[in-house]
Scaffold this motif. Structure first.
Motif, PDB file in Angstrom:
ATOM      1  N   ASP A 153      28.604  70.240 -53.162  1.00 31.89           N
ATOM      2  CA  ASP A 153      27.526  70.159 -54.172  1.00 31.89           C
ATOM      3  C   ASP A 153      26.958  69.045 -54.267  1.00 31.89           C
ATOM      4  OD1 ASP A 153      28.414  72.463 -55.128  1.00 31.89           O
ATOM      5  OD2 ASP A 153      29.956  72.101 -56.594  1.00 31.89           O
ATOM      6  N   GLN A 154      27.750  67.682 -53.965  1.00 28.46           N
ATOM      7  CA  GLN A 154      27.438  66.281 -53.837  1.00 28.46           C
ATOM      8  C   GLN A 154      26.214  66.048 -52.773  1.00 28.46           C
ATOM      9  OE1 GLN A 154      30.630  63.703 -53.364  1.00 28.46           O
ATOM     10  NE2 GLN A 154      31.375  63.987 -55.588  1.00 28.46           N
ATOM     11  N   ILE A 155      26.488  66.846 -51.449  1.00 27.69           N
ATOM     12  CA  ILE A 155      25.503  66.776 -50.417  1.00 27.69           C
ATOM     13  C   ILE A 155      24.261  67.375 -50.959  1.00 27.69           C
ATOM     14  CG2 ILE A 155      25.062  67.265 -48.259  1.00 27.69           C
ATOM     15  CD1 ILE A 155      27.942  66.918 -47.633  1.00 27.69           C
ATOM     16  N   GLU A 156      24.491  68.553 -51.615  1.00 29.97           N
ATOM     17  CA  GLU A 156      23.455  69.445 -51.923  1.00 29.97           C
ATOM     18  C   GLU A 156      22.424  68.622 -52.926  1.00 29.97           C
ATOM     19  OE1 GLU A 156      22.511  73.708 -53.688  1.00 29.97           O
ATOM     20  OE2 GLU A 156      24.387  73.232 -53.504  1.00 29.97           O
ATOM     21  N   GLN A 157      23.176  67.971 -54.012  1.00 26.94           N
ATOM     22  CA  GLN A 157      22.376  67.320 -55.168  1.00 26.94           C
ATOM     23  C   GLN A 157      21.558  66.098 -54.290  1.00 26.94           C
ATOM     24  OE1 GLN A 157      25.112  66.302 -57.831  1.00 26.94           O
ATOM     25  NE2 GLN A 157      25.497  68.418 -58.668  1.00 26.94           N
ATOM     26  N   ALA A 158      22.093  65.383 -53.324  1.00 21.60           N
ATOM     27  CA  ALA A 158      21.518  64.424 -52.705  1.00 21.60           C
ATOM     28  C   ALA A 158      20.292  65.017 -51.780  1.00 21.60           C
ATOM     29  CB  ALA A 158      22.546  63.628 -51.730  1.00 21.60           C
TER      30      ALA A 158
END
Length: 134
Positions: free
Chosen positions: A12-17
């Motif tokens: 999820d963090q990678i996707e948001q970045a």
């Protein structure tokens, strides 16, 4: 195998970045159904076909043979492009980008295709039903 809670948070963090860095690219990647790509190509092919008709008609009206021939070639190319997109969108093309579940294999000779069967089998079934109703 499902992701662990930690792996899901990292994903999820990678996707948001990625969304924050390049929203246009992220939106393009987010589309999971390749059929939407083929639908866009089909719309573009339709526009190209209409443009070819216009070029053909203008070439005929102003008596410019090369322009008319060019319009016909544009129409033909757009038609072929649209038909190939339509076939791939419906799972008939051999495209590696097509989803695995949507791929179809041709039935063996004499084998029924799904629930419908061949043309002659359907006509015979209709004939039988017609006689059974009487």
């Amino acid at each position: 195998m499902p992701l662990s809670e930690h792996e899901q948070r990292l994903l999820d963090q990678i996707e948001q970045a990625l969304y924050a860095e390049d929203p246009k690219w992220a939106n393009t990647v987010r589309i999971s159904d390749p059929r939407s790509h083929y639908k866009r190509r089909l719309v573009k092919a339709s526009i190209g076909f209409a443009l070819g008709i216009v070029l053909l008609m203008v070439g005929v009206v102003i008596n410019q043979i090369p322009l008319g021939v060019g319009g016909f070639v544009v129409m033909l190319a757009a038609c072929l492009w649209g038909l190939s997109s339509w076939k791939r969108m419906n799972g008939f093309g051999g495209d590696s980008a097509a989803p695995e579940s949507g791929t179809r294999t041709p039935p063996a000779k004499g084998q029924r295709r799904g629930n419908r069967g061949s043309f002659m089998e359907r006509m015979e079934e209709r004939w039988r039903r017609r006689h059974d109703e009487r």
